[in-house]
Design a protein around this motif. Structure first.
Motif, PDB file in Angstrom:
ATOM      1  N   THR A 111       0.955  -1.318  -0.326  1.00  0.00           N
ATOM      2  CA  THR A 111       0.208  -0.430   0.091  1.00  0.00           C
ATOM      3  C   THR A 111       1.051   0.739  -0.301  1.00  0.00           C
ATOM      4  OG1 THR A 111       0.029  -0.339   2.432  1.00  0.00           O
ATOM      5  CG2 THR A 111      -1.922  -1.175   0.731  1.00  0.00           C
ATOM      6  N   ASP A 112       1.745   0.966   0.285  1.00  0.00           N
ATOM      7  CA  ASP A 112       3.182   2.641  -0.092  1.00  0.00           C
ATOM      8  C   ASP A 112       3.935   2.235  -1.045  1.00  0.00           C
ATOM      9  OD1 ASP A 112       5.674   3.415   0.506  1.00  0.00           O
ATOM     10  OD2 ASP A 112       4.706   3.915   2.536  1.00  0.00           O
ATOM     11  N   ILE A 113       4.296   3.357  -1.815  1.00  0.00           N
ATOM     12  CA  ILE A 113       3.778   3.238  -3.501  1.00  0.00           C
ATOM     13  C   ILE A 113       5.330   2.891  -3.266  1.00  0.00           C
ATOM     14  CG2 ILE A 113       3.736   5.946  -3.304  1.00  0.00           C
ATOM     15  CD1 ILE A 113       3.704   5.372  -6.386  1.00  0.00           C
ATOM     16  N   THR A 114       6.154   4.147  -2.462  1.00  0.00           N
ATOM     17  CA  THR A 114       7.527   3.672  -1.760  1.00  0.00           C
ATOM     18  C   THR A 114       8.556   2.498  -1.481  1.00  0.00           C
ATOM     19  OG1 THR A 114       7.642   6.141  -1.772  1.00  0.00           O
ATOM     20  CG2 THR A 114       9.965   5.029  -1.482  1.00  0.00           C
ATOM     21  N   GLN A 115       7.934   1.595  -0.734  1.00  0.00           N
ATOM     22  CA  GLN A 115       8.232   0.355  -0.890  1.00  0.00           C
ATOM     23  C   GLN A 115       8.135  -0.323  -2.206  1.00  0.00           C
ATOM     24  OE1 GLN A 115      10.204  -0.796   2.053  1.00  0.00           O
ATOM     25  NE2 GLN A 115      10.192   0.859   2.016  1.00  0.00           N
ATOM     26  N   GLY A 116       6.818   0.040  -3.126  1.00  0.00           N
ATOM     27  CA  GLY A 116       6.079  -0.800  -3.775  1.00  0.00           C
ATOM     28  C   GLY A 116       6.935  -1.172  -4.729  1.00  0.00           C
ATOM     29  N   VAL A 117       7.663   0.380  -4.993  1.00  0.00           N
ATOM     30  CA  VAL A 117       8.598   0.112  -5.715  1.00  0.00           C
ATOM     31  C   VAL A 117       9.958  -0.053  -6.385  1.00  0.00           C
ATOM     32  CG1 VAL A 117       7.338   2.291  -7.564  1.00  0.00           C
ATOM     33  CG2 VAL A 117       8.837   2.594  -6.514  1.00  0.00           C
ATOM     34  N   VAL A 170      -6.624  11.503 -16.774  1.00  0.00           N
ATOM     35  CA  VAL A 170      -5.193  12.455 -16.276  1.00  0.00           C
ATOM     36  C   VAL A 170      -4.638  13.309 -15.696  1.00  0.00           C
ATOM     37  CG1 VAL A 170      -6.260  14.290 -17.408  1.00  0.00           C
ATOM     38  CG2 VAL A 170      -3.812  14.091 -18.037  1.00  0.00           C
ATOM     39  N   ASP A 171      -5.019  13.591 -14.378  1.00  0.00           N
ATOM     40  CA  ASP A 171      -4.584  14.405 -12.975  1.00  0.00           C
ATOM     41  C   ASP A 171      -4.061  13.849 -12.336  1.00  0.00           C
ATOM     42  OD1 ASP A 171      -5.650  17.104 -14.580  1.00  0.00           O
ATOM     43  OD2 ASP A 171      -7.149  16.890 -13.477  1.00  0.00           O
ATOM     44  N   LEU A 172      -4.973  12.591 -12.384  1.00  0.00           N
ATOM     45  CA  LEU A 172      -3.999  11.166 -11.301  1.00  0.00           C
ATOM     46  C   LEU A 172      -2.849  10.647 -12.020  1.00  0.00           C
ATOM     47  CD1 LEU A 172      -4.640   8.968  -9.566  1.00  0.00           C
ATOM     48  CD2 LEU A 172      -5.903   7.938 -10.553  1.00  0.00           C
ATOM     49  N   LYS A 173      -2.820  10.141 -13.581  1.00  0.00           N
ATOM     50  CA  LYS A 173      -1.542   9.791 -13.585  1.00  0.00           C
ATOM     51  C   LYS A 173      -0.119  10.744 -13.542  1.00  0.00           C
ATOM     52  CE  LYS A 173      -4.194   6.941 -17.155  1.00  0.00           C
ATOM     53  NZ  LYS A 173      -3.475   5.334 -16.210  1.00  0.00           N
ATOM     54  N   LEU A 174      -0.720  11.609 -14.251  1.00  0.00           N
ATOM     55  CA  LEU A 174       0.358  12.840 -13.481  1.00  0.00           C
ATOM     56  C   LEU A 174       1.110  13.314 -12.691  1.00  0.00           C
ATOM     57  CD1 LEU A 174      -0.746  16.100 -16.292  1.00  0.00           C
ATOM     58  CD2 LEU A 174       0.338  13.424 -17.038  1.00  0.00           C
ATOM     59  N   LYS A 175      -0.463  12.951 -11.604  1.00  0.00           N
ATOM     60  CA  LYS A 175       0.485  13.059  -9.802  1.00  0.00           C
ATOM     61  C   LYS A 175       1.293  11.798  -9.975  1.00  0.00           C
ATOM     62  CE  LYS A 175      -1.231  12.715  -5.449  1.00  0.00           C
ATOM     63  NZ  LYS A 175      -2.470  13.389  -4.642  1.00  0.00           N
ATOM     64  N   ILE A 176       1.122  10.665 -10.146  1.00  0.00           N
ATOM     65  CA  ILE A 176       1.554   9.093 -10.059  1.00  0.00           C
ATOM     66  C   ILE A 176       2.886   9.507 -10.725  1.00  0.00           C
ATOM     67  CG2 ILE A 176       1.332   6.856 -11.062  1.00  0.00           C
ATOM     68  CD1 ILE A 176      -1.774   6.689 -10.548  1.00  0.00           C
ATOM     69  N   PHE A 177       2.672   9.748 -11.770  1.00  0.00           N
ATOM     70  CA  PHE A 177       3.907   9.585 -12.661  1.00  0.00           C
ATOM     71  C   PHE A 177       5.356  10.964 -12.158  1.00  0.00           C
ATOM     72  CE2 PHE A 177       2.154   6.693 -15.414  1.00  0.00           C
ATOM     73  CZ  PHE A 177       3.163   6.398 -16.224  1.00  0.00           C
ATOM     74  N   LYS A 178       4.696  11.756 -12.230  1.00  0.00           N
ATOM     75  CA  LYS A 178       5.701  12.844 -10.645  1.00  0.00           C
ATOM     76  C   LYS A 178       6.230  12.523  -9.590  1.00  0.00           C
ATOM     77  CE  LYS A 178       3.421  17.339 -12.006  1.00  0.00           C
ATOM     78  NZ  LYS A 178       2.389  18.522 -11.041  1.00  0.00           N
ATOM     79  N   GLN A 179       5.721  11.507  -9.021  1.00  0.00           N
ATOM     80  CA  GLN A 179       5.985  10.697  -7.717  1.00  0.00           C
ATOM     81  C   GLN A 179       6.777   9.826  -8.124  1.00  0.00           C
ATOM     82  OE1 GLN A 179       2.580   9.159  -5.253  1.00  0.00           O
ATOM     83  NE2 GLN A 179       3.898   8.654  -3.759  1.00  0.00           N
TER      84      GLN A 179
END
Length: 296
Positions: free
Chosen positions: A73-79, A93-102
């Motif tokens: 559930t933690d993206i930092t650990q997950g990737v 689109v807004d969600l995807k841009l947010k995810i890719f920035k992170q």
């Protein structure tokens, strides 16, 4: 490339995770909701059981596939340690841009970032990162473990090396990758969505009923599934989102969503996922029960 992170445990995400894991890759499945992860893993297990029943895999294959998947559930650990991240979040689109920035901030500089978007510009997504050459589209088809096609979409800056890597990786999954350029809807949905939209217009205008429209396309055009039933399986909200992206991108009225589609989405009648769409999936699957109430 052995470790693959998949963001989103919904229909597409769990299908992508299933496919990579069954091909022997270590999969890190990520979702902000533990409930969504549990449902995604349950779906993978159910689909593997179906494959066992059809004698396509063994019980050992099933267990090996499940053992290859870990959830976060933690993206930092997950990737962490992922060579490739495949984003399969909601088509927003807004969600995807947010995810890719992170992702750009937390992933190793060599990590390839792919999106399973079915319509949104790869170039636009890549532009919010510091690695546009390593951003690419991997548009899998639903159901992912069965469908052979993967649309590989190059953004304006996607490198040749990344494109070749993803094409070869797709082949290792038993898929047939097809390279296309970055325009709204790419190829699959640029052709498919206007057909679905016109089918909805045909219903809206009273030319024929749901089952009749689908029957014509199945028997007359040799489609395995009618366009209205297919829309239900894709999700009417997803169809609406894709049409809106195409309409905004091309400024062409032929991509404008039918009012019936808009009204059904507003009412929460999204197809299979909500139990109701052009067909009724909650009771006896009676055609037209839901759609008729929106036709004036």
């Amino acid at each position: 490339m052995k470790n693959i992170a998949v963001i989103g445990a919904g229909t597409m995400g769990n299908g992508i995770a299933h496919t990579f894991a069954q091909s022997g890759y270590n999969v890190q499945l990520i979702d902000i909701s533990q409930d969504s992860l549990d449902k995604g893993l349950a779906t993978i297990t159910k689909n593997l059981d179906r494959m066992i029943a059809k004698e396509r895999i063994t019980e050992l294959d099933k267990q090996s596939t499940l053992d290859n998947i870990s959830s976060f559930t933690d993206i930092t650990q997950g990737v962490k340690n992922a060579s490739l991240v495949v984003e399969a979040a909601t088509e927003n689109v807004d969600l995807k841009l947010k995810i890719f920035k992170q992702l750009d901030e937390i992933c190793d500089a060599q990590t390839i970032l792919a999106t399973n978007t079915s319509s949104i510009s790869i170039t636009q997504i890549a532009a919010v990162t510091s690695r546009p050459g390593k951003v690419i589209g991997m548009h899998f088809m639903n159901p992912v473990p069965i469908m052979k096609l993967v649309e590989i979409i190059r953004g304006y800056d996607t490198s040749d090396d990344v494109t070749t890597t993803i094409m070869e990786l797709s082949k290792k999954l038993g898929k047939i990758p097809t390279e296309v350029n970055d325009y709204p809807g790419f190829v699959a949905n640029r052709i498919l969505m206007p057909m679905i939209n016109e089918s909805i217009e045909t219903l809206y205008n009273g030319v024929a009923g749901v089952s009749e429209i689908d029957t014509v396309m199945k028997l007359g055009m040799a489609h395995p599934m009618g366009p209205l039933q297919l829309a239900d399986f894709i999700g009417l909200d997803v169809c609406l989102s894709i049409l809106n992206v195409m309409y905004d991108g091309f400024k062409n009225p032929k991509y404008a969503p039918c009012p019936l589609l808009v009204n059904m989405v507003r009412a929460g009648k999204l197809g299979v996922k909500s139990g109701e769409g052009f067909y009724d999936y909650s009771e006896s699957r009676k055609a037209e029960k839901v759609a008729k109430q929106f036709i004036k």
